[in-house]
Design a protein around this motif. Sequence first.
Motif, short mmCIF file in Angstrom:
data_model
loop_
_atom_site.label_atom_id
_atom_site.label_comp_id
_atom_site.label_asym_id
_atom_site.label_seq_id
_atom_site.Cartn_x
_atom_site.Cartn_y
_atom_site.Cartn_z
N PHE A 9 53.31 6.86 68.96
CA PHE A 9 52.07 6.11 68.83
C PHE A 9 52.28 4.63 69.11
CE2 PHE A 9 49.55 9.49 67.65
CZ PHE A 9 50.16 10.25 66.67
N VAL A 13 50.57 1.69 72.23
CA VAL A 13 49.89 0.53 71.68
C VAL A 13 50.54 -0.75 72.19
CG1 VAL A 13 49.42 -0.73 69.55
CG2 VAL A 13 49.02 1.72 69.66
N VAL A 59 45.64 3.69 63.25
CA VAL A 59 45.48 3.58 64.70
C VAL A 59 44.13 2.94 65.00
CG1 VAL A 59 46.96 5.54 65.32
CG2 VAL A 59 44.55 5.93 64.91
N ARG A 60 44.06 2.29 66.15
CA ARG A 60 42.81 1.74 66.66
C ARG A 60 42.37 2.61 67.82
NH1 ARG A 60 43.70 -4.78 66.86
NH2 ARG A 60 44.46 -4.96 64.73
N ILE A 61 41.10 2.94 67.84
CA ILE A 61 40.57 3.79 68.91
C ILE A 61 39.34 3.11 69.49
CG2 ILE A 61 39.67 6.06 69.52
CD1 ILE A 61 41.19 7.13 67.01
N GLU A 65 36.37 6.40 73.60
CA GLU A 65 37.66 6.94 73.97
C GLU A 65 38.16 7.79 72.80
OE1 GLU A 65 40.49 4.11 75.48
OE2 GLU A 65 38.93 2.98 76.53
N THR A 66 39.30 8.46 73.00
CA THR A 66 39.89 9.24 71.92
C THR A 66 41.31 8.75 71.65
OG1 THR A 66 40.74 10.94 73.40
CG2 THR A 66 38.56 11.32 72.45
N GLY A 67 41.77 9.05 70.47
CA GLY A 67 43.13 8.73 70.07
C GLY A 67 43.59 9.78 69.08
N THR A 68 44.86 9.71 68.71
CA THR A 68 45.39 10.68 67.77
C THR A 68 45.91 10.00 66.52
OG1 THR A 68 47.57 10.64 68.80
CG2 THR A 68 46.04 12.35 69.55
N THR A 137 42.74 14.65 66.91
CA THR A 137 42.21 13.85 68.00
C THR A 137 40.87 13.34 67.49
OG1 THR A 137 43.31 15.16 69.68
CG2 THR A 137 41.43 13.85 70.40
#
Length: 168
Positions: A9, A13, A59-61, A65-68, A137
């Motif tokens: 991760f 970033v 986390v920043r999303i 958009e998508t992130g995990t 996700t």
Amino acid sequence: MRKFRLTRFLVPVLAAAALAACSDEVRDGEATGGTNSSATGSAPAPSTTVPIVEPAGAVRIPIDETGTATMPADSVLEIRVPAAWGDGADALRCTVVDGSGRSGDLHSSEVKKREEAGGQEWMTLWTFSAAPETEFTIGCADPEHRVPPEGQPFVRVVPRSSAPPAAR
């Protein structure tokens, strides 16, 4: 195993931050005809925002958009947005899907929890939980375009301990 996931991760970033810094320098150079702003005697204005120091596992999303994110032990995950978005935040549509394709159950309350981070107030829109080490996700869309477009709008997915406080 945990160190590998954290590294997985952090690398994207850090790469994104480096890319953003480079693109800002190029844009500044293009705007002044390729000259350095310090050579013209004008320095860029100092930033008034304090960098947000994210807790481990956060986390920043970016919006749309998508992130995990991975569920830490004895925690829940919260989806937070700037409180300044006000009613615009109510238009966000977020989804949380685990590795097997199941949708996560997002919980909300009438009173939004607020917290200070990086010199601005953030509010929790949703909270969700699962077994530790479950990877999700996460994506949030703004179909009504009600989130202010300044900067690059993003949500923060932040772990919050669900363990009861230690007895004194």
